[in-house]
Design a protein around this motif. Sequence first.
Motif, PDB file in Angstrom:
ATOM      1  N   TRP A  40       0.825  -1.210   0.000  1.00 19.89           N
ATOM      2  CA  TRP A  40       0.000   0.000   0.000  1.00 19.89           C
ATOM      3  C   TRP A  40       0.859   1.261   0.000  1.00 19.89           C
ATOM      4  O   TRP A  40       0.500   2.262  -0.615  1.00 19.89           O
ATOM      5  CB  TRP A  40      -0.968   0.002   1.182  1.00 19.89           C
ATOM      6  CG  TRP A  40      -0.292   0.129   2.515  1.00 19.89           C
ATOM      7  CD1 TRP A  40       0.125  -0.882   3.321  1.00 19.89           C
ATOM      8  CD2 TRP A  40       0.066   1.342   3.169  1.00 19.89           C
ATOM      9  NE1 TRP A  40       0.711  -0.379   4.450  1.00 19.89           N
ATOM     10  CE2 TRP A  40       0.688   0.991   4.390  1.00 19.89           C
ATOM     11  CE3 TRP A  40      -0.073   2.683   2.859  1.00 19.89           C
ATOM     12  CZ2 TRP A  40       1.161   1.936   5.278  1.00 19.89           C
ATOM     13  CZ3 TRP A  40       0.406   3.620   3.751  1.00 19.89           C
ATOM     14  CH2 TRP A  40       1.003   3.241   4.937  1.00 19.89           C
ATOM     15  N   LEU A  89     -11.014   7.603   1.701  1.00 16.61           N
ATOM     16  CA  LEU A  89     -10.783   6.328   1.010  1.00 16.61           C
ATOM     17  C   LEU A  89     -10.241   5.274   1.969  1.00 16.61           C
ATOM     18  O   LEU A  89     -10.684   4.126   1.971  1.00 16.61           O
ATOM     19  CB  LEU A  89      -9.830   6.532  -0.162  1.00 16.61           C
ATOM     20  CG  LEU A  89      -9.522   5.331  -1.022  1.00 16.61           C
ATOM     21  CD1 LEU A  89     -10.785   4.826  -1.697  1.00 16.61           C
ATOM     22  CD2 LEU A  89      -8.487   5.690  -2.059  1.00 16.61           C
ATOM     23  N   ARG A  93     -12.173   1.757   3.245  1.00 14.36           N
ATOM     24  CA  ARG A  93     -11.576   0.418   3.176  1.00 14.36           C
ATOM     25  C   ARG A  93     -11.616  -0.263   4.535  1.00 14.36           C
ATOM     26  O   ARG A  93     -12.010  -1.419   4.653  1.00 14.36           O
ATOM     27  CB  ARG A  93     -10.140   0.501   2.685  1.00 14.36           C
ATOM     28  CG  ARG A  93      -9.479  -0.859   2.632  1.00 14.36           C
ATOM     29  CD  ARG A  93      -7.979  -0.715   2.445  1.00 14.36           C
ATOM     30  NE  ARG A  93      -7.353  -1.994   2.578  1.00 14.36           N
ATOM     31  CZ  ARG A  93      -6.862  -2.467   3.720  1.00 14.36           C
ATOM     32  NH1 ARG A  93      -6.951  -1.780   4.824  1.00 14.36           N
ATOM     33  NH2 ARG A  93      -6.279  -3.637   3.755  1.00 14.36           N
ATOM     34  N   SER A 102      -6.703  -4.149  -3.096  1.00 12.60           N
ATOM     35  CA  SER A 102      -6.474  -3.213  -4.190  1.00 12.60           C
ATOM     36  C   SER A 102      -7.676  -2.286  -4.340  1.00 12.60           C
ATOM     37  O   SER A 102      -8.770  -2.575  -3.864  1.00 12.60           O
ATOM     38  CB  SER A 102      -6.230  -3.960  -5.507  1.00 12.60           C
ATOM     39  OG  SER A 102      -7.417  -4.613  -5.913  1.00 12.60           O
ATOM     40  N   TYR A 103      -7.466  -1.173  -5.024  1.00 11.13           N
ATOM     41  CA  TYR A 103      -8.560  -0.246  -5.304  1.00 11.13           C
ATOM     42  C   TYR A 103      -9.624  -0.905  -6.175  1.00 11.13           C
ATOM     43  O   TYR A 103     -10.807  -0.673  -6.003  1.00 11.13           O
ATOM     44  CB  TYR A 103      -8.055   1.010  -6.010  1.00 11.13           C
ATOM     45  CG  TYR A 103      -7.274   1.941  -5.133  1.00 11.13           C
ATOM     46  CD1 TYR A 103      -7.744   2.319  -3.889  1.00 11.13           C
ATOM     47  CD2 TYR A 103      -6.061   2.463  -5.563  1.00 11.13           C
ATOM     48  CE1 TYR A 103      -7.025   3.182  -3.098  1.00 11.13           C
ATOM     49  CE2 TYR A 103      -5.335   3.336  -4.777  1.00 11.13           C
ATOM     50  CZ  TYR A 103      -5.832   3.689  -3.546  1.00 11.13           C
ATOM     51  OH  TYR A 103      -5.120   4.548  -2.762  1.00 11.13           O
ATOM     52  N   SER A 107     -13.545  -1.177  -5.096  1.00  6.89           N
ATOM     53  CA  SER A 107     -14.645  -0.613  -5.872  1.00  6.89           C
ATOM     54  C   SER A 107     -15.614  -1.706  -6.330  1.00  6.89           C
ATOM     55  O   SER A 107     -16.825  -1.498  -6.340  1.00  6.89           O
ATOM     56  CB  SER A 107     -14.123   0.167  -7.071  1.00  6.89           C
ATOM     57  OG  SER A 107     -13.423  -0.677  -7.948  1.00  6.89           O
TER      58      SER A 107
END
Length: 112
Positions: A40, A89, A93, A102-103, A107
């Motif tokens: 990260w 953000l 999470r 992961s992003y 999403s």
Amino acid sequence: MELGELDRKRSDSYLADSKPDAAEGIPTEHAHQNPRQTHWALTGLMTVGMIMGTGVLALPAAVAGLGYVLGILFCLLFGILAGYLGIILGETRLRFCPNVTSYAELSYRLVS
């Protein structure tokens, strides 16, 4: 030797290197890392670098168009906004999907 065969041999050797040693049960050097994943901190640094790199190129023209006072104010405003959105953000999470890596996965889980 064809290109496809060379790629297969490379991926096979990577997989062979990342499997635990049968004799000792000790994984080799990069056994814990997924080749499609970054830590990260590295992802954050790369994102900041990408944003700063493109912003630095456009910053002189933007400040020249706005003037020094408005240019500095807008830089501060958008810097604070970017930091706040990063905090949102991260909290999203941690609160809703603490095990995502992961992003894209975050999403997908939040939207679908």
